[in-house]
Design a protein around this motif. Structure first.
Motif, mmCIF file in Angstrom:
data_model
loop_
_atom_site.group_PDB
_atom_site.id
_atom_site.type_symbol
_atom_site.label_atom_id
_atom_site.label_comp_id
_atom_site.label_asym_id
_atom_site.label_seq_id
_atom_site.Cartn_x
_atom_site.Cartn_y
_atom_site.Cartn_z
ATOM 1 N N UNK B 358 0.831 -1.202 0.000
ATOM 2 C CA UNK B 358 0.000 0.000 0.000
ATOM 3 C C UNK B 358 0.871 1.260 0.000
ATOM 4 N N UNK B 359 1.980 1.196 0.754
ATOM 5 C CA UNK B 359 2.885 2.334 0.865
ATOM 6 C C UNK B 359 3.357 2.782 -0.528
ATOM 7 N N UNK B 360 3.692 1.811 -1.382
ATOM 8 C CA UNK B 360 4.197 2.152 -2.709
ATOM 9 C C UNK B 360 3.060 2.574 -3.639
ATOM 10 N N UNK B 361 1.881 1.932 -3.423
ATOM 11 C CA UNK B 361 0.741 2.300 -4.265
ATOM 12 C C UNK B 361 0.375 3.763 -4.078
ATOM 13 N N UNK B 362 0.655 4.287 -2.870
ATOM 14 C CA UNK B 362 0.237 5.651 -2.550
ATOM 15 C C UNK B 362 1.418 6.626 -2.553
ATOM 16 N N UNK B 363 2.563 6.167 -3.011
ATOM 17 C CA UNK B 363 3.724 7.061 -3.040
ATOM 18 C C UNK B 363 3.875 7.645 -4.446
ATOM 19 N N UNK B 364 3.749 8.971 -4.505
ATOM 20 C CA UNK B 364 3.829 9.621 -5.822
ATOM 21 C C UNK B 364 5.165 9.335 -6.529
ATOM 22 N N UNK B 365 6.327 9.506 -5.845
ATOM 23 C CA UNK B 365 7.582 9.223 -6.570
ATOM 24 C C UNK B 365 7.649 7.778 -7.073
ATOM 25 N N UNK B 366 7.224 6.831 -6.241
ATOM 26 C CA UNK B 366 7.315 5.421 -6.649
ATOM 27 C C UNK B 366 6.417 5.164 -7.854
ATOM 28 N N UNK B 367 5.177 5.658 -7.777
ATOM 29 C CA UNK B 367 4.285 5.351 -8.889
ATOM 30 C C UNK B 367 4.708 6.074 -10.163
ATOM 31 N N UNK B 368 5.307 7.265 -9.985
ATOM 32 C CA UNK B 368 5.776 7.991 -11.173
ATOM 33 C C UNK B 368 6.864 7.187 -11.886
ATOM 34 N N UNK B 369 7.822 6.713 -11.104
ATOM 35 C CA UNK B 369 8.918 5.934 -11.700
ATOM 36 C C UNK B 369 8.380 4.646 -12.315
ATOM 37 N N UNK B 370 7.501 3.960 -11.581
ATOM 38 C CA UNK B 370 6.999 2.685 -12.103
ATOM 39 C C UNK B 370 6.172 2.909 -13.365
ATOM 40 N N UNK B 371 5.359 3.978 -13.354
ATOM 41 C CA UNK B 371 4.545 4.199 -14.555
ATOM 42 C C UNK B 371 5.430 4.490 -15.768
ATOM 43 N N UNK B 372 6.525 5.211 -15.527
ATOM 44 C CA UNK B 372 7.451 5.445 -16.642
ATOM 45 C C UNK B 372 8.075 4.132 -17.097
ATOM 46 N N UNK B 373 8.483 3.325 -16.118
ATOM 47 C CA UNK B 373 9.107 2.047 -16.466
ATOM 48 C C UNK B 373 8.143 1.163 -17.244
ATOM 49 N N UNK B 374 6.868 1.185 -16.826
ATOM 50 C CA UNK B 374 5.883 0.367 -17.519
ATOM 51 C C UNK B 374 5.791 0.802 -18.980
ATOM 52 N N UNK B 375 5.810 2.112 -19.209
ATOM 53 C CA UNK B 375 5.725 2.547 -20.591
ATOM 54 C C UNK B 375 6.974 2.216 -21.389
ATOM 55 N N UNK B 376 8.128 2.293 -20.734
ATOM 56 C CA UNK B 376 9.343 1.824 -21.398
ATOM 57 C C UNK B 376 9.179 0.342 -21.738
ATOM 58 N N UNK B 377 8.727 -0.405 -20.752
ATOM 59 C CA UNK B 377 8.556 -1.846 -20.951
ATOM 60 C C UNK B 377 7.572 -2.158 -22.054
ATOM 61 N N UNK B 378 6.481 -1.391 -22.102
ATOM 62 C CA UNK B 378 5.479 -1.669 -23.122
ATOM 63 C C UNK B 378 5.960 -1.276 -24.509
ATOM 64 N N UNK B 379 6.794 -0.244 -24.615
ATOM 65 C CA UNK B 379 7.374 0.073 -25.918
ATOM 66 C C UNK B 379 8.269 -1.086 -26.355
ATOM 67 N N UNK B 380 9.035 -1.588 -25.378
ATOM 68 C CA UNK B 380 9.925 -2.700 -25.719
ATOM 69 C C UNK B 380 9.146 -3.963 -26.041
ATOM 70 N N UNK B 381 7.964 -4.126 -25.423
ATOM 71 C CA UNK B 381 7.166 -5.303 -25.759
ATOM 72 C C UNK B 381 6.854 -5.296 -27.248
ATOM 73 N N UNK B 382 6.422 -4.151 -27.747
ATOM 74 C CA UNK B 382 6.089 -4.064 -29.175
ATOM 75 C C UNK B 382 7.345 -4.208 -30.029
#
Lengths: 700, 453
Positions: B358-382
């Motif tokens: 929950x701590x990470x789900x509600x942490x703005x810095x953590x979610x910002x970094x993860x959301x960026x990583x997810x988009x990097x990952x999804x670009x690489x998926x394609x």
């Protein structure tokens, strides 16, 4: 000579280890078993050793004891024009140096490029009062000339030649001279006339054509006319191309054993043996300005646009050489910097470099492509030594990117180029041929008229690549240049895949020409959103250039990867006079358009028109596709599969070596490959697929 | 009954809501906005330059070659189309399921959808060899006799899918904006503003009849958009799945692509919302940590769906017994492009696992970094799907590598210039949170126990 092949001449150069002795014994046994039908040859640049005469003595001896003399060896034939030797040249150079030569006419030879420095041509030619050079460009020799007299192109002039002793031919011009040039023959006649020297008939005629006709009337016609009138004889020679007969009356000669007394065994040398060789594309480099040849992949290495030093896998490993590492090659007091190409199957003690590269005055295309390996040859007593030179190399920190059209060299265990041994074949003709169980719920296309098909015999294919050039010339296929080959944009519609088989250190190669397979279930056709690639009712996979938008989906879906895309506007780069080299029956393609082998659809149409005009049915052999006509081994057969008597239909039906590439994929190609049969006495290994060999790095 | 956190914080009155949301549109732009806009606009100009060169000189400027005939443009196309999915999911699907938390993020998520689809839409058009003939891909009446489009080609289906999607999501977004445009018009202090927003609000009066029609249209459009969430990426996946290339020819692609699209879309919404919260602090009350947490849960869930698809693909490749299929997957993970595969796996499957806490789900810095990583990952998926399947297919003689050039980088980076320019203009010109939809979810008039005051 570079690659361990089973041809006898390669054995001439082997020495050393037990393994080599074994193979020499094997070759000896094979030769002995084939007395009178074998042939031992030592020729070309690789025979130019320090002891080249002794080599020829040995070869003559072998042919003599094998009973080949008078059978496979015809010492009365041959081309009488090819009799000049390096020693003739050496004595001419000596005369030039001594100031004995006042006027030197050089016609279409390039000693300034192909001779080693030791021959002293460059110094000698400066001592000649007047040097006249006739040729089509100011090349490495032309620069020494006082006068340049541009010669016609061969297609622009009348000429004649003696093809072999007793066989004569006339060359007829195909085009009016395009530029302000004069044929060499006419130049000679003009000079003779102006100087009022030479035989009278040289001076009597105004054109070389008149002279030629009179010469043939007086000298050739009486001997070979066979009672024909001269006019008829002349016309028939023009049509047939030649007259006269090959002199086959050669008999066995006795070999003088005392020729051996002067031969001493060669001293073993330290270091690598340098093997200079002429490639099948470039030879001595005289056509180095032809981009087709530069972009024609080497049959074995598949490299284009460069020469390089080939080293074996073990040598590369031992010296830490990587593909494209630049090494400094030292031969005597000469050095040459070249990139390394790691060559499976090469002898560990050999460094091989192709000659004919590194032209400095070939022209816009050929200048500065590769390095001139003629420069490391040496000369001794007026004899050029190009073979058996000792070389060492020094690794540098430089890299030089090589353009290689095929980046992966094994079949990865897939059934692609099928091969079997002769022993296998004798047991079962279809050894190794895949018979996948394929079926479909669809009925497929109907072909009520013609159905075009092709058979390619891998057994006769040597990888020579004549078909590739024929295809390029026939279909106006552009050349893209080294950089774009590296980027994977070569345009050849027909490529020859080369796979290495067996142990990488002693690899064997198998060649497979691959062109559009004109599938019945063509995967490209279904995915094109604009119907730019469609199926014809004669089984052709037609490419409609005008309709193509260039989504390239077809190429992605092609399992054979034979489709080629116009990434840039190559057709726009065609400058005068290159447009005259285009085939008018085939369009050039604009940028953004897919293209690929059409089965020479223009030739099919031409043949149909001819048949219609002659009010007859198309018959087998009327259509000959470009690659088929160029194949010296007759390995490509094309025709109508709906005609049960056509050669290709018979192969499809009866040839047990036949198979379709990736047959299990059920694209139903219209091309059949016939398996390669290796005459190497080996029993079946059961492994048709080859093992891993060195990776040269895929083009990126 | 479980006590829920309020959807809007700060005890806002109805007027506060209007004032807060209209503020970015009405006040002089902040330095931060101007800075970002200049940056994005410069990137857009650079992008236009890159695309103009590619159209002018040839698609060969990019790294596409034989055998990798599709490259950055297709990879980035699928990437942006995928991004769009979250918007439609939030605005339409969650609307139908009466998920009230959607109201604060729906507008912006939908704007993201529209801009992402616009960004994506350019790629298939420009990646053809002759973009000026792209109209041939549409079945329009012509004088070329029987020459028509090929309805068997998935690429054609793609044309229909993407254009439908673009149209419907744009209309849906616009309809939702109408009442808010009227609000801005009403508050307008100068004539130009009044005229422009007046025209945009299509004569909205706020009458009961207006609202009645509006609600019905919105509901119908939500119903229309919902199947598109599934269909668009399904059809995009057909471009690959219907071909016969090992690594493309798989039946798992449609659900796998849809899950991936929602995954990447939500990640992009989180990225953008984080930025919006920083750029416009007043929005923190509307886009609360609760909102972000819900979206992070979706990211984690879809991330695991995608992870399941990765595993399943491998299993099926092995189970099929097809040597080409098996090779492609082994080559994906351990071949020359193995690095891209592992970037994909770690960004899409491994990092989102942090959201179990929950701590990470509600942490703005953590979610910002993860959301960026997810988009990097999804670009690489394609990238993995497109390039690694193509670069080594049936005949090893034709194997090769993608010839990445700086134009590829330009196209990829530049597309963010286009997207961000549009998005920043949107933040400045359109109300970024739906005023009309937020007001009904306020706690005004209710006490904490759910009763009336």
């Amino acid at each position: 000579m570079l690659r361990k092949s089973n041809t006898p001449q390669s054995e001439e150069k082997r020495s050393g280890s037990v393994k080599k002795l074994d193979s020499a014994a094997k070759v000896a046994a094979d030769l002995w078993a084939n007395q009178g039908s074998s042939l031992v040859v030592a020729g070309g640049i690789t025979a130019l050793t320090e002891k080249s005469k002794e080599l020829q003595v040995a070869v003559n001896f072998l042919n003599s004891i094998l009973g080949n003399d008078g059978k496979t060896v015809d010492h009365k034939g041959g081309n009488p024009a090819h009799k000049a030797s390096y020693s003739d040249l050496a004595s001419l150079i000596a005369d030039m140096k001594g100031g004995k030569v006042k006027t030197l006419i050089i016609h279409r030879v390039n000693p300034g490029f192909v001779l080693p420095v030791e021959m002293g041509f460059a110094d000698a030619v400066k001592k000649v009062e007047m040097v006249i050079y006739t040729g089509d460009r100011i090349d490495e020799t032309g620069v020494f000339a006082d006068y340049i007299t541009p010669d016609n192109h061969a297609l622009e002039s009348w000429s004649d030649m003696e093809l072999a002793a007793g066989v004569y031919s006339i060359c007829q011009p195909a085009i009016r001279p395009m530029y302000d040039t004069r044929s060499f023959q006419l130049s000679l006649m003009t000079w003779a006339y102006l100087a009022n020297q030479g035989p009278a008939r040289l001076r009597d005629y105004e054109t070389f054509y008149d002279y030629l006709r009179v010469f043939w009337k007086s000298d050739i016609h009486p001997k070979y006319g066979k009672g024909q009138g001269f006019e008829d004889f002349w016309q028939s020679v023009l049509q047939k191309g030649f007259t006269g007969d090959l002199n086959n009356g050669s008999s066995a000669r006795s070999f003088k054993l005392d020729a051996f007394t002067s031969i001493k065994p060669a001293a073993t040398k330290e270091g690598f043996e340098l093997a200079l060789y002429a490639t099948s594309q470039h030879g001595d480099g005289s056509l180095a300005n032809v981009s087709w040849l530069h972009e024609l992949p080497d049959p074995v290495t598949k490299a284009v646009w460069d020469n390089y030093v080939m080293v074996s896998l073990a040598t590369a490993e031992k010296h830490g050489l990587k593909q494209a590492t630049v090494v400094e090659l030292t031969v005597g007091d000469k050095t040459l910097e070249l990139p390394v190409l790691i060559q499976p199957g090469l002898h560990d003690d050999v460094l091989a470099v192709a000659v004919g590269f590194g032209r400095t005055r070939a022209g816009k295309v050929g200048n500065g492509i590769g390095k001139n390996a003629f420069a490391v040859m040496s000369a001794k007593d007026g004899k050029v030594v190009a073979s058996g030179l000792t070389a060492t190399f020094k690794k540098t920190s430089k890299k030089y990117e090589l353009a290689i059209t095929q980046g992966h060299h094994t079949m990865e265990g897939r059934t692609i180029a099928v091969e079997a041994t002769l022993a296998d074949y004798n047991k079962k003709k279809s050894t190794g041929i895949p018979h996948p169980h394929v079926w479909s719920i669809w009925s497929g296309h109907e072909y009520s008229g013609h159905k075009w098909g092709m058979a390619v015999d891998l057994h006769t294919c040597t990888g020579c690549s004549s078909c590739v050039i024929a295809c390029q010339s026939e279909n106006n296929i552009p050349v893209v240049g080294k950089r774009y080959v590296i980027e994977g944009r070569e345009m050849h519609w027909l490529r020859i895949d080369r796979y290495y088989i067996g142990n990488p250190a002693d690899a064997e190669a198998v060649f497979q020409p691959v062109m559009c397979q004109h599938c019945d279930n063509a995967p490209c056709e279904t995915v094109c959103p604009v119907l730019a690639t469609v199926h014809s009712d004669e089984g052709l996979n037609d490419m409609v250039y005008n309709r193509c938008v260039g989504t390239r989906y077809c190429a992605n879906n092609c399992p054979y990867k034979v489709r080629r895309f116009n990434w840039f506007n190559y057709a726009k780069l065609i400058e005068k006079p290159l447009h005259m080299a285009l085939n008018p029956s085939v369009g050039v393609r604009t940028r953004g358009v897919m293209e690929k082998c059409t089965f020479c659809v223009q030739r099919i149409q031409d043949a149909k028109t001819v048949a219609r005009n002659e009010k007859r049915q198309l018959k087998d052999g009327d259509v000959k596709v470009a690659c088929q006509t160029a194949c010296p081994a007759g390995g490509i057969v094309f025709g109508d599969l709906n005609d049960p008597n056509s050669a290709v239909a018979k192969i499809f039906k009866t040839e047990e070596r036949g198979y379709a590439l990736l047959e299990e994929w059920h694209a139903k190609p219209s091309v059949r490959y016939l398996s390669k049969i290796r005459n190497n006495d080996k029993e079946s290994t059961g492994d048709q697929k080859g093992h891993g060999t060195a990776k040269q790095g895929e083009h990126s | 009954m479980m006590k829920r956190n309020p959807l809007v914080l700060g005890n806002k009155t109805l007027k506060d809501v209007t004032d807060d949301i209209c503020a970015p549109v009405e006040r002089f732009p902040s330095k931060g906005w101007v800075g970002m806009f200049l940056g994005a606009k410069t990137l857009l100009l650079f992008y236009i330059g890159i695309l103009a060169s590619v159209v002018g000189v040839g698609i060969g400027l990019l790294g596409v070659n034989s055998p990798v005939f599709w490259g950055t443009m297709i990879v980035t196309f699928v990437f942006w189309i995928g991004i769009g999915h979250a918007g439609t999911l939030i605005s339409a699907v969650l609307f139908l399921f009466r998920q009230k938390w959607r109201t604060s993020v729906a507008r912006t998520a939908e704007a993201m959808t529209v801009f992402a689809v616009m960004t994506a839409g350019l790629f298939p058009l420009l990646h053809t060899g002759r973009p000026w003939l792209d109209y041939w891909l549409f079945p329009y009446p012509n004088q070329r006799g029987p020459l028509w489009v090929n309805f068997r080609s998935p690429l054609l289906w793609d044309v229909f899918a993407v254009s439908t999607y673009a149209t419907v999501s744009m209309v849906f977004w616009y309809i939702g904006l109408v009442p808010d445009f009227a609000t801005i018009k009403d508050r307008a202090k100068n004539k130009l503003r009044r005229t422009v927003y007046g025209a945009l609000s299509l004569g909205w009066r706020g009458t009961a009849k207006n609202w009645s029609h509006y609600e019905m249209v919105y509901l119908l459009l939500a119903g229309l958009s919902t199947p598109l969430v599934l269909s668009v990426h399904t059809i995009v996946s057909f471009d690959f799945a219907v071909s016969n290339l090992p690594g493309w020819h798989t039946t798992i692609f449609p659900p796998y692509f849809v899950a991936g699209a929602i995954f990447s879309g939500f990640a992009m919404v989180v990225t953008l919302m984080t930025l919006v919260r920083i750029g416009f602090p007043e929005f923190k009350n509307y886009v609360t940590l609760d909102h972000m947490e819900v979206m992070n849960k979706i990211i984690m869930t879809t991330g695991m769906l995608v992870g399941y698809a990765y595993a399943s693909e491998f299993f099926i490749a092995w189970y099929s017994g097809n040597q080409y299929e098996r090779f492609v997957f082994i080559n994906r993970a351990f071949g020359p492009y193995g690095w891209s595969y592992w970037i994909m796996v770690s960004c899409n499957v491994i990092f989102p696992q942090l959201f179990w806490f929950r701590r990470f789900r509600r942490s703005i810095p953590v979610m910002f970094v993860i959301s960026l990583l997810v988009n990097v990952g999804m670009w690489f998926e394609r990238f993995v799907i497109t390039v690694t399947s193509l670069h080594r297919d049936f005949l090893p003689s034709s194997w090769g590598m993608y010839a990445w050039s700086w134009f590829d980088t330009g196209v990829l980076v530049g597309s963010f210039g286009m997207f961000l320019t549009l998005f920043l203009l949107y933040l400045r010109l359109f109300p970024a949170v739906s005023i009309a939809e937020v007001k009904p979810v306020l706690h005004v008039g209710y006490d904490d126990k759910g009763g009336h005051h």
